[in-house]
Design a protein around this motif. Structure first.
Motif: not given
Length: 184
Positions: A105, A108, A126-127
Motif C-alpha cells: 500500500y 497512505t 488508502h485511496e
C-alpha cells in the motif's frame, strides 16, 4: 561526558550512528514492534508481518521476509516506495513486490497501531478508505534519526541541520575544525 570527565585530543570523530525513528502515530511508541536491528536476529520465520515504511531498509526486509515465506503487508506513507529514486524505477520495483506476493500500500496515512493478545492492528487511510490489517509481527522501518541526543554538540561548537544531523562538509569536517563526523 555526563560524569564530568574531560577528554582532550588534537582531533575527535563523532560516530554515534542512528536510532529508529518513532513518528507520532497513536499507539506506535507503546507497541512492542521490531526494528531493522532485530529482524536478522530472528530464530523463527514469522507467519505474517506488517512492514511500516518504504525506504531502502524497509524494502530490503519486506522482500527478505516474503522470500523466506512470510506473508508480508507493506505500508508506505509516500506515493511510492524508495522515494529517493525516480517514479519509473519505483513503479518497476512496486510491481515486482506485488508479483512476489507482497501486499503493498502506497500513499497512505497511518492512523493508529494497536497491540493486543499477541497481535498488531494497523489502521490507515488508502485511496479514501479506512483499512485495518492484522499480524502477529510488526516491523517499524519508518526511518532513523541521528543518535546525538545528549552529546552537547552546541557546546563543542558543532552545528546541526534542522533534521538533527551534524552539519559536515564534503570531507566530513564539522563546524569545529578539530571534529569530524561519520556514519548515518
Amino acid at each position: 561526558l555526563t560524569d564530568g570527565t574531560r577528554l582532550s585530543a588534537d582531533h575527535f570523530m563523532v560516530a554515534t550512528g542512528s536510532v529508529v525513528s518513532v513518528p507520532p502515530i497513536p499507539g506506535l511508541a507503546d507497541a512492542p514492534y521490531s526494528t531493522s536491528d532485530d529482524v536478522l536476529e530472528l530464530d523463527f520465520k514469522p507467519e505474517k508481518v506488517i512492514v511500516l515504511g518504504g525506504g531502502i531498509v524497509a524494502c530490503e526486509l519486506a522482500q527478505f521476509m516474503r522470500r523466506i515465506g512470510s506473508e508480508v503487508i507493506q505500508i508506505q506513507r509516500s506515493p511510492q516506495i524508495l522515494k529517493e529514486v525516480s517514479s519509473a524505477a519505483a513503479a518497476v520495483i512496486e510491481q515486482k513486490f506485488r508479483d512476489e506476493g507482497i501486499q503493498l500500500y502506497t500513499g497512505t496515512k497511518l492512523k493508529s497501531v494497536q497491540h493486543r493478545d499477541g497481535s498488531f492492528t494497523v489502521n490507515f487511510e488508502h485511496e479514501g478508505q479506512l483499512i485495518s490489517v492484522n499480524a502477529p509481527y510488526l516491523l517499524n522501518a519508518l526511518g532513523r534519526r541521528p543518535a546525538t541526543d545528549g552529546l552537547g554538540l552546541t557546546a563543542a561548537g558543532i552545528s546541526t541541520l534542522p533534521s538533527g544531523h551534524i552539519n559536515c562538509n564534503a570531507m566530513q569536517q564539522t563546524s569545529n575544525s578539530h571534529v569530524t563526523a561519520s556514519g548515518d
